[in-house]
Motif scaffolding. Structure first.
Motif, PDB file in Angstrom:
ATOM      1  N   GLY A  82     -16.605  -2.906  11.608  1.00  0.00           N
ATOM      2  CA  GLY A  82     -17.500  -2.228  10.694  1.00  0.00           C
ATOM      3  C   GLY A  82     -17.142  -0.785  10.388  1.00  0.00           C
ATOM      4  O   GLY A  82     -17.948  -0.069   9.804  1.00  0.00           O
ATOM      5  N   THR A  83     -15.941  -0.357  10.786  1.00  0.00           N
ATOM      6  CA  THR A  83     -15.530   1.027  10.524  1.00  0.00           C
ATOM      7  C   THR A  83     -14.412   1.072   9.486  1.00  0.00           C
ATOM      8  O   THR A  83     -13.761   0.071   9.226  1.00  0.00           O
ATOM      9  CB  THR A  83     -15.051   1.744  11.802  1.00  0.00           C
ATOM     10  N   GLN A  84     -14.241   2.248   8.934  1.00  0.00           N
ATOM     11  CA  GLN A  84     -13.172   2.494   7.973  1.00  0.00           C
ATOM     12  C   GLN A  84     -12.282   3.606   8.520  1.00  0.00           C
ATOM     13  O   GLN A  84     -12.760   4.505   9.218  1.00  0.00           O
ATOM     14  CB  GLN A  84     -13.745   2.934   6.617  1.00  0.00           C
ATOM     15  N   MET A  85     -11.016   3.542   8.178  1.00  0.00           N
ATOM     16  CA  MET A  85     -10.095   4.594   8.587  1.00  0.00           C
ATOM     17  C   MET A  85      -9.157   4.915   7.443  1.00  0.00           C
ATOM     18  O   MET A  85      -9.073   4.183   6.458  1.00  0.00           O
ATOM     19  CB  MET A  85      -9.307   4.184   9.828  1.00  0.00           C
ATOM     20  N   SER A  86      -8.448   5.999   7.613  1.00  0.00           N
ATOM     21  CA  SER A  86      -7.454   6.449   6.641  1.00  0.00           C
ATOM     22  C   SER A  86      -6.058   6.183   7.190  1.00  0.00           C
ATOM     23  O   SER A  86      -5.888   5.913   8.389  1.00  0.00           O
ATOM     24  CB  SER A  86      -7.619   7.957   6.413  1.00  0.00           C
ATOM     25  N   PRO A  87      -5.040   6.292   6.341  1.00  0.00           N
ATOM     26  CA  PRO A  87      -3.671   6.232   6.870  1.00  0.00           C
ATOM     27  C   PRO A  87      -3.438   7.290   7.952  1.00  0.00           C
ATOM     28  O   PRO A  87      -2.757   7.031   8.949  1.00  0.00           O
ATOM     29  CB  PRO A  87      -2.807   6.478   5.636  1.00  0.00           C
ATOM     30  N   ASP A  98       5.480   5.127   1.783  1.00  0.00           N
ATOM     31  CA  ASP A  98       4.885   4.667   0.520  1.00  0.00           C
ATOM     32  C   ASP A  98       3.460   5.171   0.307  1.00  0.00           C
ATOM     33  O   ASP A  98       2.893   4.975  -0.762  1.00  0.00           O
ATOM     34  CB  ASP A  98       4.880   3.136   0.452  1.00  0.00           C
ATOM     35  N   VAL A  99       2.871   5.801   1.320  1.00  0.00           N
ATOM     36  CA  VAL A  99       1.500   6.293   1.202  1.00  0.00           C
ATOM     37  C   VAL A  99       1.506   7.596   0.398  1.00  0.00           C
ATOM     38  O   VAL A  99       2.147   8.569   0.802  1.00  0.00           O
ATOM     39  CB  VAL A  99       0.864   6.545   2.591  1.00  0.00           C
ATOM     40  N   PRO A 100       0.820   7.604  -0.741  1.00  0.00           N
ATOM     41  CA  PRO A 100       0.754   8.839  -1.530  1.00  0.00           C
ATOM     42  C   PRO A 100       0.061   9.951  -0.736  1.00  0.00           C
ATOM     43  O   PRO A 100      -0.969   9.722  -0.091  1.00  0.00           O
ATOM     44  CB  PRO A 100      -0.083   8.452  -2.754  1.00  0.00           C
ATOM     45  N   ARG A 155       1.743  -1.752  10.103  1.00  0.00           N
ATOM     46  CA  ARG A 155       2.493  -1.981   8.867  1.00  0.00           C
ATOM     47  C   ARG A 155       1.765  -3.000   7.992  1.00  0.00           C
ATOM     48  O   ARG A 155       1.629  -2.813   6.781  1.00  0.00           O
ATOM     49  CB  ARG A 155       3.900  -2.473   9.180  1.00  0.00           C
ATOM     50  N   GLY A 156       1.259  -4.060   8.593  1.00  0.00           N
ATOM     51  CA  GLY A 156       0.505  -5.055   7.833  1.00  0.00           C
ATOM     52  C   GLY A 156      -0.751  -4.455   7.217  1.00  0.00           C
ATOM     53  O   GLY A 156      -1.067  -4.722   6.053  1.00  0.00           O
ATOM     54  N   ARG A 157      -1.464  -3.657   7.969  1.00  0.00           N
ATOM     55  CA  ARG A 157      -2.662  -2.986   7.445  1.00  0.00           C
ATOM     56  C   ARG A 157      -2.298  -2.073   6.277  1.00  0.00           C
ATOM     57  O   ARG A 157      -2.998  -2.039   5.264  1.00  0.00           O
ATOM     58  CB  ARG A 157      -3.330  -2.148   8.535  1.00  0.00           C
ATOM     59  N   LEU A 158      -1.230  -1.304   6.447  1.00  0.00           N
ATOM     60  CA  LEU A 158      -0.803  -0.383   5.381  1.00  0.00           C
ATOM     61  C   LEU A 158      -0.398  -1.128   4.119  1.00  0.00           C
ATOM     62  O   LEU A 158      -0.763  -0.724   3.016  1.00  0.00           O
ATOM     63  CB  LEU A 158       0.368   0.479   5.862  1.00  0.00           C
ATOM     64  N   ARG A 159       0.366  -2.189   4.289  1.00  0.00           N
ATOM     65  CA  ARG A 159       0.813  -2.957   3.113  1.00  0.00           C
ATOM     66  C   ARG A 159      -0.380  -3.526   2.348  1.00  0.00           C
ATOM     67  O   ARG A 159      -0.433  -3.450   1.123  1.00  0.00           O
ATOM     68  CB  ARG A 159       1.773  -4.063   3.542  1.00  0.00           C
ATOM     69  N   LYS A 160      -1.345  -4.072   3.078  1.00  0.00           N
ATOM     70  CA  LYS A 160      -2.552  -4.610   2.451  1.00  0.00           C
ATOM     71  C   LYS A 160      -3.306  -3.490   1.730  1.00  0.00           C
ATOM     72  O   LYS A 160      -3.750  -3.650   0.588  1.00  0.00           O
ATOM     73  CB  LYS A 160      -3.439  -5.257   3.518  1.00  0.00           C
ATOM     74  N   TRP A 161      -3.456  -2.350   2.382  1.00  0.00           N
ATOM     75  CA  TRP A 161      -4.158  -1.203   1.804  1.00  0.00           C
ATOM     76  C   TRP A 161      -3.422  -0.686   0.570  1.00  0.00           C
ATOM     77  O   TRP A 161      -4.048  -0.400  -0.452  1.00  0.00           O
ATOM     78  CB  TRP A 161      -4.289  -0.124   2.885  1.00  0.00           C
ATOM     79  N   LEU A 162      -2.105  -0.578   0.667  1.00  0.00           N
ATOM     80  CA  LEU A 162      -1.321  -0.098  -0.473  1.00  0.00           C
ATOM     81  C   LEU A 162      -1.430  -1.045  -1.671  1.00  0.00           C
ATOM     82  O   LEU A 162      -1.536  -0.593  -2.823  1.00  0.00           O
ATOM     83  CB  LEU A 162       0.151   0.082  -0.069  1.00  0.00           C
ATOM     84  N   LYS A 163      -1.430  -2.343  -1.412  1.00  0.00           N
ATOM     85  CA  LYS A 163      -1.594  -3.307  -2.507  1.00  0.00           C
ATOM     86  C   LYS A 163      -2.943  -3.146  -3.187  1.00  0.00           C
ATOM     87  O   LYS A 163      -3.037  -3.228  -4.406  1.00  0.00           O
ATOM     88  CB  LYS A 163      -1.431  -4.752  -1.990  1.00  0.00           C
ATOM     89  N   SER A 164      -3.975  -2.920  -2.403  1.00  0.00           N
ATOM     90  CA  SER A 164      -5.308  -2.749  -2.999  1.00  0.00           C
ATOM     91  C   SER A 164      -5.373  -1.472  -3.834  1.00  0.00           C
ATOM     92  O   SER A 164      -6.115  -1.411  -4.814  1.00  0.00           O
ATOM     93  CB  SER A 164      -6.394  -2.735  -1.922  1.00  0.00           C
ATOM     94  N   HIS A 165      -4.605  -0.481  -3.489  1.00  0.00           N
ATOM     95  CA  HIS A 165      -4.591   0.778  -4.238  1.00  0.00           C
ATOM     96  C   HIS A 165      -3.696   0.700  -5.474  1.00  0.00           C
ATOM     97  O   HIS A 165      -3.901   1.448  -6.425  1.00  0.00           O
ATOM     98  CB  HIS A 165      -4.189   1.948  -3.343  1.00  0.00           C
ATOM     99  N   ALA A 166      -2.731  -0.183  -5.443  1.00  0.00           N
ATOM    100  CA  ALA A 166      -1.863  -0.354  -6.620  1.00  0.00           C
ATOM    101  C   ALA A 166      -2.628  -0.982  -7.778  1.00  0.00           C
ATOM    102  O   ALA A 166      -2.328  -0.733  -8.932  1.00  0.00           O
ATOM    103  CB  ALA A 166      -0.652  -1.220  -6.250  1.00  0.00           C
TER     104      ALA A 166
END
Length: 170
Positions: A44-49, A27-29, A157-168
């Motif tokens: 305090g860090t950020q990451m990508s898929p 589901d990650v574009p 999977r939980g992190r991705l779902r949360k991230w995907l929702k924020s991007h939707a």
């Protein structure tokens, strides 16, 4: 899902959580694979898929290193040579860097391959080898494998779902 206590339950947990993770990754574009807007593994860090897949690949390949060294009768440095358990954020950063030059589709393939090798290893073991004795401190081999496969798959999977929702919503 309950904590696996035998080979069958361990294999079922790995397959179930990996399957759910793969569906989330699909589901990650493609245009957002390298966008570092997801909460990272170190405070305090950020990451990508991409980084998330690098992290999972790093841990899966590390589990394989443990198993290979153990099978060869060599000492296993838990969690990794040069790292302590309280330095897992730094180890995550190492994994991000280790795979930075790998194209995303190949990185995902590498994760699949590592998971497949772990499953094949488990398939060659019996319950006594996996759960019959401590392998690292008080933890059995089966539990150490689960800690570093099915549990992180579910977390990712939980992190991705949360991230995907924020991007939707964006």
């Amino acid at each position: 899902m309950a904590v696996p206590q035998d080979k069958g339950a361990l294999l079922a947990a790995i397959d179930a959580e990996f399957g759910k993770l793969v569906r989330a990754l699909e589901d990650v574009p493609a245009a957002l694979v390298h966008e570092r807007t997801m909460e990272g593994h170190a405070k305090g860090t950020q990451m990508s898929p991409f980084d998330l897949v690098a992290y999972l690949t790093g841990w899966n390949e590390l589990v394989l290193k443990w198993l290979d060294r153990d099978a060869a009768g060599l000492q296993v440095d838990f969690p990794e040579t040069g790292f302590k358990w309280n330095e897992l954020g730094r180890l995550a950063g190492k994994f991000y860097g280790d795979y930075a030059g790998v194209p995303y589709p190949q990185l995902v393939e590498r994760l699949h391959a590592a998971k497949k090798r772990i499953v094949a290893f488990i398939g060659q073991c019996d319950d006594a080898a996996l759960y019959g004795r401590p392998w690292y401190e008080k933890w059995t081999m089966g539990r150490m494998i689960q800690f570093n496969t099915s549990s992180p798959y579910a977390n990712a999977r939980g992190r991705l779902r949360k991230w995907l929702k924020s991007h939707a919503k964006a």
